[in-house]
Structures are given as C-alpha cells and as structure tokens.
Design a protein around this motif. Structure first.
Motif, PDB file in Angstrom:
ATOM      1  N   GLY A 146      -2.072   5.708   4.361  1.00 37.14           N
ATOM      2  CA  GLY A 146      -2.602   4.579   3.613  1.00 37.14           C
ATOM      3  C   GLY A 146      -3.123   3.474   4.500  1.00 37.14           C
ATOM      4  N   CYS A 147      -2.958   2.285   4.005  1.00 33.30           N
ATOM      5  CA  CYS A 147      -3.540   1.102   4.639  1.00 33.30           C
ATOM      6  C   CYS A 147      -3.066   0.895   6.077  1.00 33.30           C
ATOM      7  N   GLU A 148      -1.796   0.993   6.309  1.00 33.95           N
ATOM      8  CA  GLU A 148      -1.283   0.747   7.660  1.00 33.95           C
ATOM      9  C   GLU A 148      -1.883   1.728   8.660  1.00 33.95           C
ATOM     10  N   GLU A 201     -12.690   6.598   7.742  1.00 33.79           N
ATOM     11  CA  GLU A 201     -11.440   6.636   6.977  1.00 33.79           C
ATOM     12  C   GLU A 201     -11.188   8.012   6.373  1.00 33.79           C
ATOM     13  N   TRP A 242      -7.097  -0.923  -0.560  1.00 31.14           N
ATOM     14  CA  TRP A 242      -7.675  -2.252  -0.352  1.00 31.14           C
ATOM     15  C   TRP A 242      -9.089  -2.132   0.215  1.00 31.14           C
ATOM     16  N   CYS A 243      -9.287  -1.167   1.076  1.00 30.94           N
ATOM     17  CA  CYS A 243     -10.626  -0.942   1.644  1.00 30.94           C
ATOM     18  C   CYS A 243     -11.598  -0.455   0.574  1.00 30.94           C
ATOM     19  N   CYS A 278       0.865  -1.181   0.000  1.00 29.65           N
ATOM     20  CA  CYS A 278       0.000   0.000   0.000  1.00 29.65           C
ATOM     21  C   CYS A 278       0.897   1.226   0.000  1.00 29.65           C
ATOM     22  N   CYS A 329      -7.242   3.927   2.136  1.00 31.04           N
ATOM     23  CA  CYS A 329      -6.738   2.567   1.972  1.00 31.04           C
ATOM     24  C   CYS A 329      -7.309   1.999   0.677  1.00 31.04           C
ATOM     25  N   GLN A 336      -5.717   0.737   8.905  1.00 30.37           N
ATOM     26  CA  GLN A 336      -5.866  -0.575   9.542  1.00 30.37           C
ATOM     27  C   GLN A 336      -5.436  -0.554  11.005  1.00 30.37           C
TER      28      GLN A 336
END
Length: 146
Positions: free
Chosen positions: A39-41, A107, A117-118, A34, A115, A44
């Motif tokens: 971002g994702c980290e 988010e 992926w989300c 990502c 993210c 998440q």
C-alpha cells in the motif's frame, strides 16, 4: 465558470491529500491510514516517491495549490471569460498528467503496489484535464480563443 470551480475544488481536496502524505513522510502525521502490504507506505517509501531529490507528495501539494489559486482567480467575474486562466491551467495540468502517468506506471507495473491516496490524485488530475478542455471549448464558442 463551473469548470474552473470544479478544478478549484478538486485541487483543494487533492492538495490536502498530498499535504497529508508529505507530512507523514516528515513524521508529522502519525500512522499512514492505508491498507495492504503493498500500500501507501510501500509506494511512498520507494524511489518513485521522490523526484530529483524532492518528495513527490510535496510536488503534488505545491502543484495543487497553484491549480487552486489559478482556478479560483479564473472564477472572478472580471476573468471568467478571459483565456489566461485556462491557458495557465493547461500549463499546470498537462505536465501534471504526464507526471501522474509516470507515477502510476511505476506504482502498478514496477512496484506491483497500490496507494489509494495516490489514486485520488490520479483521478483528480484526469478530471482536471477533461475540465480544462471543456473550458477551452467554452471559450472557443464565445470567440475568445481561435
């Protein structure tokens, strides 16, 4: 039947993405693929990555697995024109859509993060919502539901 097949395919893809995110949280997937500082980290790892003490990605993986199974069963010739698969899909999809709206709000608005992926999951559950409505309409035309 094409609606249920598409729901099954989307659920399979998003279920694998959710499983990947869950395995990453468990430390079993290596580095998270990502980009960006928010971002994702970041998303998440926030408190919004958990719901009632359960990893949101795990909730997604289980939910998408259930959607996959129901949609796939609904494509069997003996059940393709039955209403129970569509009703079961609605019972799974509608709460998932509401949960997704909550997560996307957190988010974007609260965390100011993103993210990718989300986003895959959000697009999938939105598509599933449209498809289950179209399947309901198909069943109405057949006279299966009132």
């Amino acid at each position: 039947m094409i609606y249920r097949m598409t729901i099954a395919l989307g659920s399979l893809i998003s279920g694998l993405v959710a499983l990947y995110l869950h395995l990453w949280k468990l430390g079993l997937a290596g580095t998270l693929a990502c980009g960006g500082a928010h971002g994702c980290e970041y998303v998440q790892g926030s408190r919004y990555g958990w719901f009632l003490g359960v990893d949101v990605a795990l909730i997604g993986a289980v939910g998408y697995a259930l959607l996959f199974v129901v949609a796939l069963l609904g494509t069997a010739p003996r059940w393709e024109d039955e209403k129970w698969p569509t009703l079961a899909l609605m019972a799974l999809i509608f709460p998932a859509l509401a949960f997704t709206v909550r997560l996307k709000y957190a988010e974007f608005v609260i965390l100011h993060g993103f993210c990718p992926w989300c986003l895959v999951s959000a697009i999938t559950i939105t598509l599933c919502t449209v498809l289950v409505f179209l399947d309901w309409r198909r069943l109405r035309r057949l006279g299966v539901v009132g």
